[in-house]
Design an enzyme around this catalytic site. Structure first.
Site, PDB file in Angstrom:
ATOM      1  N   GLY A 115      -2.008  -0.438  15.343  1.00 16.68           N
ATOM      2  CA  GLY A 115      -2.060  -1.831  14.903  1.00 16.68           C
ATOM      3  C   GLY A 115      -0.945  -2.129  13.918  1.00 16.68           C
ATOM      4  N   ASP A 145      -3.675   6.143  -2.954  1.00 17.55           N
ATOM      5  CA  ASP A 145      -2.465   5.615  -2.307  1.00 17.55           C
ATOM      6  C   ASP A 145      -1.826   4.556  -3.207  1.00 17.55           C
ATOM      7  OD1 ASP A 145      -4.207   3.512  -1.914  1.00 17.55           O
ATOM      8  OD2 ASP A 145      -3.436   3.024   0.071  1.00 17.55           O
ATOM      9  N   SER A 176       0.805  -1.218   0.000  1.00 17.06           N
ATOM     10  CA  SER A 176       0.000   0.000   0.000  1.00 17.06           C
ATOM     11  C   SER A 176       0.843   1.275   0.000  1.00 17.06           C
ATOM     12  CB  SER A 176      -0.935  -0.065   1.205  1.00 17.06           C
ATOM     13  OG  SER A 176      -1.800   1.028   1.238  1.00 17.06           O
TER      14      SER A 176
HETATM   15  C1  16G Z   1      -4.252  -0.362   8.346  1.00 15.41           C
HETATM   16  C2  16G Z   1      -5.696  -0.465   7.996  1.00 15.41           C
HETATM   17  C3  16G Z   1      -6.335   0.908   7.975  1.00 15.41           C
HETATM   18  C4  16G Z   1      -6.113   1.583   9.305  1.00 15.41           C
HETATM   19  C5  16G Z   1      -4.655   1.619   9.659  1.00 15.41           C
HETATM   20  C6  16G Z   1      -4.466   2.118  11.072  1.00 15.41           C
HETATM   21  C7  16G Z   1      -6.823  -1.922   6.406  1.00 15.41           C
HETATM   22  C8  16G Z   1      -6.851  -2.435   4.995  1.00 15.41           C
HETATM   23  N1  16G Z   1      -5.856  -1.066   6.670  1.00 15.41           N
HETATM   24  O1  16G Z   1      -3.544   0.311   7.362  1.00 15.41           O
HETATM   25  O2  16G Z   1      -7.694   0.742   7.721  1.00 15.41           O
HETATM   26  O3  16G Z   1      -6.624   2.888   9.276  1.00 15.41           O
HETATM   27  O4  16G Z   1      -4.131   0.309   9.582  1.00 15.41           O
HETATM   28  O5  16G Z   1      -3.127   2.073  11.433  1.00 15.41           O
HETATM   29  O6  16G Z   1      -7.638  -2.295   7.228  1.00 15.41           O
HETATM   30  P1  16G Z   1      -2.666   2.162  12.948  1.00 15.41           P
HETATM   31  O7  16G Z   1      -3.337   1.040  13.709  1.00 15.41           O
HETATM   32  O8  16G Z   1      -1.203   2.072  12.899  1.00 15.41           O
HETATM   33  O9  16G Z   1      -3.133   3.495  13.460  1.00 15.41           O
HETATM   34 MG    MG Z   2      -3.840   1.081   0.512  1.00 12.62          MG
END
Ligand code: 16G
Ligand code: MG
Length: 550
Positions: free
Chosen positions: A514, A290, A73
């Site tokens: 996450g 993206d 991505s």
């Molecule tokens: C991932 C998720 C996105 C979320 C991001 C949060 C998918 C396909 N992608 O990129 O939706 O906004 O994580 O990141 O679900 P973080 O937990 O590091 O804040």
């Molecule tokens: Mg993406």
């Protein structure tokens, strides 16, 4: 035969031989919100093992085709990732994420084979049943080698497979659903990349009902797969009818190092500015995709206000208002329930607009597309977007049936129903799709005869701040209430509450990321200075707890 050893099976020898060619680099791997994503050098063995899981999944799902997308991505070009797509084109069922994690973390080839067979036994999977896996990859150079690892796993498990080569992530999701509905009473579209373009182009003409998209749209493709795919799509659009004048920029996929570099939807959202190259002309309607074309940001540079961004919350509220108007006009408001799904990051201004002005319910879920998607499925029309530009609108079978079969009382009602039916084809029903979402926005602006400035004035955003906080162990931060409140470490939430109380119309939360070892702090307040102060206070609280001096 009933007492056969559940840890042996028909593919053992082939898996052992193939796995030896794709060793795993020892470390702890976890199937996260976006599958496995990391430096591509670590992914050869991971991808091989994901291939094994996909074959099991297909056999578990009555031989339905399972998808695998190889992409990282918006990450830098040196990274890559691998994720699994379920038969209906949605993300892998959550329970299976742990099986993917278990297979990938197997310590030896022998243990790998054991876990593989044990999973088959536990889930009553017949390893001799038919299976099918289809896959695609973004433009990263490492994708080619990872596909080879995947193919070795599919061959070892006797799994027929189709290589769709370079695709956007949403195109692969489309192809999975199209493959599994082929020949069924309700199909999703032709099983080919061209089928995807044709479906969107036809739906675009239908949704516009003779209206034309005005002006030029500059699309920044993050130097990723979206560039060539958008160009390909445009060949299918009857421009004389539709008027879609697109100027594609940042579409260099031949120099891998420029992927997502100072451009793309993630850059725009996190830096809150337009990509510096090419500098958008003042007033020009712009958007950014993206690196795998599943996120979308709109923006323009205003001679007075400077850079103005229209993010996922704005797309959500625009779609919600347009669709609600159409449902009202079609006389279907009492028949269909409409709802909006957001995360805690949604700007309070958008939530207030959707609940107060549009009168729609808003449900908040934890971050990550799969959470929003599942909740949106509970509605006849479920609109879901993350502020970062991931999202789509889901229509239930009942809704689509109503658009086609409900007897219209007037020509205006019939028009509204036709547009709704066309929207259900225009909007990707499997996953958020930047190209499809962009067309949705363009259609709505054309129908409303709006500029981006008109769109931006529908409500005001509350000033907000998002800060990344380094902590020793992010996992000590545990949340409840859709990540809006901390349950651990004890006392931290009380301190956040006390900080928030000092400001009017304020809100703040902290959650563990996450995707990286850090915490994120989000704050909103009535003014810029207040939000800055509040964010600083909450950051200090998290730093204190996260760096262990309670
Ligand atoms: C991932 C998720 C996105 C979320 C991001 C949060 C998918 C396909 N992608 O990129 O939706 O906004 O994580 O990141 O679900 P973080 O937990 O590091 O804040
Ligand atoms: Mg993406």
């Amino acid at each position: 035969m009933a007492s056969a050893d559940p840890t042996t099976g028909p593919h053992d020898a082939a898996i052992l031989a193939a796995s030896a060619k794709h060793p795993i680099v020892p470390q702890v791997y976890k199937y996260g919100t976006a599958g496995f994503r990391m430096n591509a050098d670590l992914l050869d063995g991971v991808t091989f093992r994901v291939g094994l899981l996909a074959s099991l999944r297909s056999r578990r799902k009555s031989s339905a085709a399972i998808g695998i997308m190889i992409t990282a991505s918006h990450n830098p070009a040196i990274d890559n990732g691998v994720k699994i797509v379920d038969p209906f084109g949605e993300m892998l069922e959550q329970e299976w994420e742990q099986y993917a994690t278990a297979l990938v973390n197997a310590k030896s080839d022998e243990e790998l084979v054991k876990i593989y067979n044990q999973l088959a036994a536990d889930h009553k999977i017949n390893l001799n049943a038919k299976a099918k896996v289809i896959y695609g990859r973004d433009t990263r150079p490492s994708g080619h080698k990872l596909v080879a690892a995947l193919v070795d796993a599919l061959e070892a498990t006797n799994t027929p497979h189709v290589d769709y080569k370079i695709l956007t992530t949403p195109q692969l999701h489309y192809l999975v659903r199209a493959t599994n509905t082929e020949g069924k009473p309700i199909t999703y579209g032709k099983v080919s990349e061209v089928g995807y373009y044709e479906k969107l182009a036809t739906a675009l003409v239908r949704t516009l009902q003779g209206k034309k998209i005005q002006g030029t749209l500059q699309v920044d493709c993050a130097n990723g797969v979206g560039g060539p795919k958008l160009a390909e799509f445009l060949k299918h659009v009857p421009k004389d009818k539709v008027g879609l004048d697109v100027k594609i920029v940042n579409d260099d996929v031949l120099r891998p190092e420029v992927l997502n570099l100072d451009c793309g939807a993630d850059f725009v959202k996190t830096k809150q500015r337009a990509p510096p190259n090419p500098q958008p002309e003042p007033g020009l309607r712009c958007c950014s995709l993206d690196g795998d074309a599943d996120r979308l940001m709109y923006y323009w540079t205003d001679p007075e206000k400077g850079f103005v961004m229209l993010d996922g919350d704005r797309i959500s509220s625009l779609a919600a208002s347009f669709i609600t108007e159409l449902v009202d006009r079609a006389g279907l408001r009492k028949v269909l329930n409409i709802g909006v799904v957001q995360t805690a990051y949604a700007n309070g201004g958008s939530t207030r607009f959707i609940t107060g002005r549009l009168n729609l319910p808003v449900i908040c879920t934890p971050t990550g597309v799969k959470h929003l998607h599942h909740v949106a499925q509970q509605f006849d029309i479920g609109i879901y977007f993350e502020a970062n530009g991931h999202g789509t609108v889901l229509f239930s079978m009942d809704a689509v049936k109503a658009f086609k079969e409900y007897p219209p009382q007037s020509p205006a009602q019939k028009d509204a129903m036709d547009i709704l039916a066309a929207l259900a084809d225009l909007i990707n029903q499997t996953v958020g799709d930047a190209i499809s979402d962009m067309l949705l926005v363009e259609v709505i602006l054309a129908h409303k005869n709006w500029t981006l400035r008109d769109w931006a004035t529908t409500y005001s955003d509350l000033p907000n701040r998002l800060v990344r906080v380094e902590v020793l162990d992010k996992d000590m931060f545990q949340t409840t209430d859709a990540e809006r409140r901390l349950t651990h470490p004890e006392g931290a939430q009380d301190e956040i509450d006390n900080a928030v109380k000092k400001y009017g119309a304020a809100r703040a939360f902290a959650r563990a990321s996450g995707t990286e070892n850090a915490c994120r702090v989000y704050a909103e307040a009535a003014s810029r200075s207040e939000v800055q102060e509040l964010a600083d206070r909450v950051v200090r609280i998290i730093e204190r707890y996260g760096n262990n001096s309670k």
